[in-house]
Enzyme design. Structure first.
Site, short mmCIF file in Angstrom:
data_model
loop_
_atom_site.label_atom_id
_atom_site.label_comp_id
_atom_site.label_asym_id
_atom_site.label_seq_id
_atom_site.Cartn_x
_atom_site.Cartn_y
_atom_site.Cartn_z
CE LYS A 1 -2.27 1.74 3.78
NZ LYS A 1 -2.20 3.21 3.87
CG ASP B 114 -4.76 4.61 1.69
OD1 ASP B 114 -5.89 5.07 1.49
OD2 ASP B 114 -4.27 4.45 2.83
CE LYS C 240 -7.67 6.79 4.09
NZ LYS C 240 -6.23 6.50 4.04
CG ASP D 191 -12.30 18.05 -5.59
OD1 ASP D 191 -13.25 18.83 -5.85
OD2 ASP D 191 -11.13 18.43 -5.44
CB THR E 57 -10.67 3.59 12.38
OG1 THR E 57 -9.44 3.83 11.71
CG2 THR E 57 -11.38 2.42 11.73
NE ARG F 5 1.87 1.92 13.29
CZ ARG F 5 1.02 2.66 13.96
NH1 ARG F 5 1.47 3.55 14.83
NH2 ARG F 5 -0.28 2.53 13.76
O1 C5P Z 1 0.92 0.49 11.23
P1 C5P Z 1 -0.51 0.05 11.08
O2 C5P Z 1 -0.68 -1.45 10.93
O3 C5P Z 1 -1.42 0.64 12.13
O4 C5P Z 1 -0.93 0.69 9.66
C1 C5P Z 1 -2.26 0.65 9.19
C2 C5P Z 1 -2.34 1.38 7.89
O5 C5P Z 1 -3.70 1.46 7.50
C3 C5P Z 1 -1.82 2.81 7.92
O6 C5P Z 1 -1.27 3.09 6.62
C4 C5P Z 1 -3.05 3.64 8.17
O7 C5P Z 1 -2.96 4.93 7.65
C5 C5P Z 1 -4.11 2.83 7.40
N1 C5P Z 1 -5.48 3.03 7.84
C6 C5P Z 1 -5.92 2.78 9.13
N2 C5P Z 1 -7.24 2.98 9.48
C7 C5P Z 1 -8.11 3.40 8.55
C8 C5P Z 1 -7.69 3.64 7.24
C9 C5P Z 1 -6.36 3.45 6.91
O8 C5P Z 1 -5.13 2.37 9.98
N3 C5P Z 1 -9.37 3.55 8.88
#
Ligand code: C5P
Length: 232
Positions: A32, A59, A61, A64, A119, A211
């Site tokens: 992603k 990603d 998003k 517009d 979220t 992460r």
């Molecule tokens: O590091 P982690 O596993 O938390 O990363 C989750 C990824 O998903 C990040 O790139 C974050 O921006 C994305 N994301 C999220 N919640 C959302 C939409 C996207 O954690 N509702």
């Protein structure tokens, strides 16, 4: 549609991204690319990762007026990404225009999925800041239904919402779910989380994992563990 693990490459530069991905010698993970990396490096990062054999979820998003989103999506379709997204709150008309823009002359197109409510938005903030006076899960399901009505392929949602989205929109409607953590792992700033096995049980189609893989002592082993728990 095959289940897959998508690694969130939340890196600041192409150099850091390639250094990370060079550790994967056996597989080419689905990746992603988010706003940070795309705005830093531009479309070349997409082309380079494609040339290296990765599938790409871009990603960005989009949100517009329909005409602008349609034209932007046409540009993204030429980049040959595998999946891209927009905000469902842009309305059904915006989503329909996006789909039109994304569809290539030969009828093919990347998958298009919608963000329902981020979220990071709590029910309280939705009420006070956005004046939306409905329970958040009702809003999420309504936005998912709108995305389906517009012809989109699925939504980004919490893994805990994936089962209900499938109940409302059908089994074929994709759920792409961040918020995944290993049992006993560091939760970080995510709150509504589950494990890769939990996401599989609930019915997520794709998990987006950042992460727990990118910050692991052994990222390849962490990725293989995700695949073993979620896909295999
Ligand atoms: O590091 P982690 O596993 O938390 O990363 C989750 C990824 O998903 C990040 O790139 C974050 O921006 C994305 N994301 C999220 N919640 C959302 C939409 C996207 O954690 N509702």
């Amino acid at each position: 549609m095959g289940k897959d693990v998508i690694i969130a490459c939340d890196f600041a530069s192409a150099k850091d991204t390639f250094a990370f991905l060079d550790q994967f010698t056996g597989r080419k993970p689905y990746v992603k690319i988010g706003m940070e990396l795309f705005y830093a490096e531009g479309p070349s990062i997409v082309r380079e990762l494609k040339a290296r054999g990765h599938k790409i979820f871009l990603d960005l998003k989009l949100h517009d007026i329909p005409n602008t989103v349609k034209k932007a999506m046409a540009v993204l379709s030429h980049l040959d990404v595998d999946m891209c997204n927009l905000h469902a709150s842009g309305t059904v008309s915006m989503m329909e225009a996006a789909l039109e823009g994304l569809t290539r002359p030969d009828g093919t197109r990347p998958l298009l999925i919608a963000v329902t409510q981020l979220t990071s938005t709590s029910e309280e903030r939705m009420k006070t800041d956005l004046l939306i006076d409905q329970p958040i899960d009702k809003v999420v399901m309504h936005y998912a239904a709108n995305a389906k009505k517009a012809g989109l392929d699925g939504v980004v949602c919490s893994p805990l919402e994936a089962g209900k989205v499938h109940d409302v929109c059908g089994k074929e409607f994709l759920t792409v779910t961040p918020g995944v953590r290993f049992a006993g792992g560091d939760v970080g700033d995510q709150s509504r989380i589950t494990t890769p096995e939990g996401a599989k049980a609930i019915g997520s189609d794709y998990i987006v994992v950042g992460r727990p893989i990118t910050a692991a002592a052994d990222p390849v082993a962490a990725y293989e563990r995700c695949v073993a728990e979620f896909v295999d």
